[in-house]
Design a protein around this motif. Structure first.
Motif, PDB file in Angstrom:
ATOM      1  N   SER A   8       0.845  -1.196   0.000  1.00 23.08           N
ATOM      2  CA  SER A   8       0.000   0.000   0.000  1.00 23.08           C
ATOM      3  C   SER A   8       0.878   1.243   0.000  1.00 23.08           C
ATOM      4  O   SER A   8       1.901   1.281   0.699  1.00 23.08           O
ATOM      5  CB  SER A   8      -0.911   0.033   1.226  1.00 23.08           C
ATOM      6  N   ILE A 138      -3.451   3.513  -2.225  1.00 25.26           N
ATOM      7  CA  ILE A 138      -3.992   2.374  -2.956  1.00 25.26           C
ATOM      8  C   ILE A 138      -3.203   1.152  -2.529  1.00 25.26           C
ATOM      9  O   ILE A 138      -2.087   1.261  -2.002  1.00 25.26           O
ATOM     10  CB  ILE A 138      -3.949   2.567  -4.491  1.00 25.26           C
ATOM     11  N   THR A 139      -3.778  -0.015  -2.757  1.00 26.83           N
ATOM     12  CA  THR A 139      -3.123  -1.267  -2.400  1.00 26.83           C
ATOM     13  C   THR A 139      -2.938  -2.106  -3.654  1.00 26.83           C
ATOM     14  O   THR A 139      -3.885  -2.297  -4.428  1.00 26.83           O
ATOM     15  CB  THR A 139      -3.952  -2.045  -1.357  1.00 26.83           C
ATOM     16  N   ASP A 141      -2.180  -5.770  -4.795  1.00 23.84           N
ATOM     17  CA  ASP A 141      -2.172  -7.171  -4.368  1.00 23.84           C
ATOM     18  C   ASP A 141      -1.640  -7.986  -5.538  1.00 23.84           C
ATOM     19  O   ASP A 141      -2.392  -8.319  -6.462  1.00 23.84           O
ATOM     20  CB  ASP A 141      -3.586  -7.605  -3.977  1.00 23.84           C
ATOM     21  N   LYS A 144      -3.127 -11.652  -6.130  1.00 20.42           N
ATOM     22  CA  LYS A 144      -4.461 -11.617  -6.734  1.00 20.42           C
ATOM     23  C   LYS A 144      -4.506 -10.796  -8.022  1.00 20.42           C
ATOM     24  O   LYS A 144      -5.522 -10.759  -8.711  1.00 20.42           O
ATOM     25  CB  LYS A 144      -5.472 -11.033  -5.744  1.00 20.42           C
ATOM     26  N   GLU A 146      -4.521  -7.459  -8.406  1.00 16.66           N
ATOM     27  CA  GLU A 146      -5.555  -6.444  -8.263  1.00 16.66           C
ATOM     28  C   GLU A 146      -4.983  -5.177  -7.629  1.00 16.66           C
ATOM     29  O   GLU A 146      -4.094  -5.247  -6.787  1.00 16.66           O
ATOM     30  CB  GLU A 146      -6.697  -6.942  -7.377  1.00 16.66           C
ATOM     31  N   ILE A 147      -5.551  -4.037  -8.044  1.00 21.61           N
ATOM     32  CA  ILE A 147      -5.270  -2.745  -7.416  1.00 21.61           C
ATOM     33  C   ILE A 147      -6.557  -2.327  -6.715  1.00 21.61           C
ATOM     34  O   ILE A 147      -7.634  -2.349  -7.312  1.00 21.61           O
ATOM     35  CB  ILE A 147      -4.877  -1.694  -8.462  1.00 21.61           C
ATOM     36  N   HIS A 148      -6.441  -1.959  -5.440  1.00 22.96           N
ATOM     37  CA  HIS A 148      -7.617  -1.574  -4.660  1.00 22.96           C
ATOM     38  C   HIS A 148      -7.527  -0.116  -4.237  1.00 22.96           C
ATOM     39  O   HIS A 148      -6.506   0.314  -3.700  1.00 22.96           O
ATOM     40  CB  HIS A 148      -7.730  -2.436  -3.397  1.00 22.96           C
ATOM     41  N   THR A 149      -8.595   0.625  -4.507  1.00 22.30           N
ATOM     42  CA  THR A 149      -8.766   1.953  -3.935  1.00 22.30           C
ATOM     43  C   THR A 149      -9.916   1.828  -2.937  1.00 22.30           C
ATOM     44  O   THR A 149     -10.505   0.755  -2.796  1.00 22.30           O
ATOM     45  CB  THR A 149      -9.127   3.001  -5.012  1.00 22.30           C
ATOM     46  N   SER A 153     -11.886  -1.867  -7.278  1.00 19.20           N
ATOM     47  CA  SER A 153     -10.734  -2.736  -7.522  1.00 19.20           C
ATOM     48  C   SER A 153     -10.535  -2.862  -9.020  1.00 19.20           C
ATOM     49  O   SER A 153     -11.507  -2.889  -9.781  1.00 19.20           O
ATOM     50  CB  SER A 153     -10.955  -4.121  -6.918  1.00 19.20           C
ATOM     51  N   TYR A 154      -9.275  -2.945  -9.423  1.00 19.32           N
ATOM     52  CA  TYR A 154      -8.945  -3.028 -10.845  1.00 19.32           C
ATOM     53  C   TYR A 154      -7.968  -4.180 -11.056  1.00 19.32           C
ATOM     54  O   TYR A 154      -6.900  -4.215 -10.436  1.00 19.32           O
ATOM     55  CB  TYR A 154      -8.307  -1.721 -11.322  1.00 19.32           C
ATOM     56  N   PRO A 155      -8.299  -5.122 -11.953  1.00 17.30           N
ATOM     57  CA  PRO A 155      -7.382  -6.225 -12.230  1.00 17.30           C
ATOM     58  C   PRO A 155      -6.244  -5.771 -13.149  1.00 17.30           C
ATOM     59  O   PRO A 155      -6.391  -4.812 -13.908  1.00 17.30           O
ATOM     60  CB  PRO A 155      -8.272  -7.248 -12.921  1.00 17.30           C
TER      61      PRO A 155
END
Length: 194
Positions: A8, A138-139, A141, A144, A146-149, A153-155
């Motif tokens: 993150s 943002i994270t 991962d 997985k 994936e980008i998480h806000t 989430s965005y692959p």
């Protein structure tokens, strides 16, 4: 190489297309033989005025963006020469992830080999990410992909071999060292040449 699993951080947008390696780290700073120390020269001609002072108009100099570790950029990032110093400078400055539309093939490989994660995303998602404030993290991962806000989430895609190397912190040397026993056994049973 450090393992990269889930990370993150805050972002900084530099949405130019065609940022080349000479803009990332100008050639006059390539005299060092160590990987460390290149960060202070990252984007030197943009970050500094002619008198050497900080350019107040350049986003990396904005006080609220100086701790960002995820760079959001345009298309064709890292084009130009094959200098590995560009990846070193980005890492030494503190970046862990670069998100762009596309990359020069050589820069992309240099980044991966040095544990810097280059992610390809389309313009729409990059625009959304570029609008995050300096306080919004943002994270990423990687397992997985994936980008998480806070909102979505965005692959993203990455080659499975490089994903495994990054998640396990494996560079070419550490992969070779996994076969140390076999190498020593071979050398022990192989005649020495004089």
């Amino acid at each position: 190489m450090e393992k990269f699993t889930v990370y993150s951080g805050t972002t900084v947008p530099l949405m130019n297309d065609n940022i080349d390696t000479d803009q990332i780290i100008p050639k006059n700073f390539l005299k060092q033989v160590d990987k460390a120390g290149f960060g202070k020269h990252l984007f030197d001609e943009w970050r500094h005025l002619e008198d050497g002072s900080s350019n107040p108009e350049f986003i990396l100099n904005a006080p609220e963006r100086q701790q960002a570790t995820i760079l959001i950029s345009g298309e064709n990032f890292g084009s130009g020469s094959s200098r590995e110093h560009a990846a070193w400078a980005l890492q030494d400055y503190g970046f862990k992830v670069i998100i762009a539309g596309s990359y020069s093939d050589i820069f992309y490989m240099n980044a991966l080999k040095n544990g810097l994660l280059p992610i390809r995303l389309n313009q729409e998602i990059r625009t959304i990410l570029s609008q995050l404030t300096a306080q919004q993290s943002i994270t990423i991962d990687l397992p997985k992909q994936e980008i998480h806000t806070q909102e979505a989430s965005y692959p993203f895609q990455i080659d499975a071999t490089w994903k495994e190397k990054l998640v396990n912190g494996l560079d070419d040397i550490s992969i070779t060292m996994q076969y140390e026993d076999e190498i020593q056994a071979y050398e022990k049973n192989h005649p020495a040449y004089k």
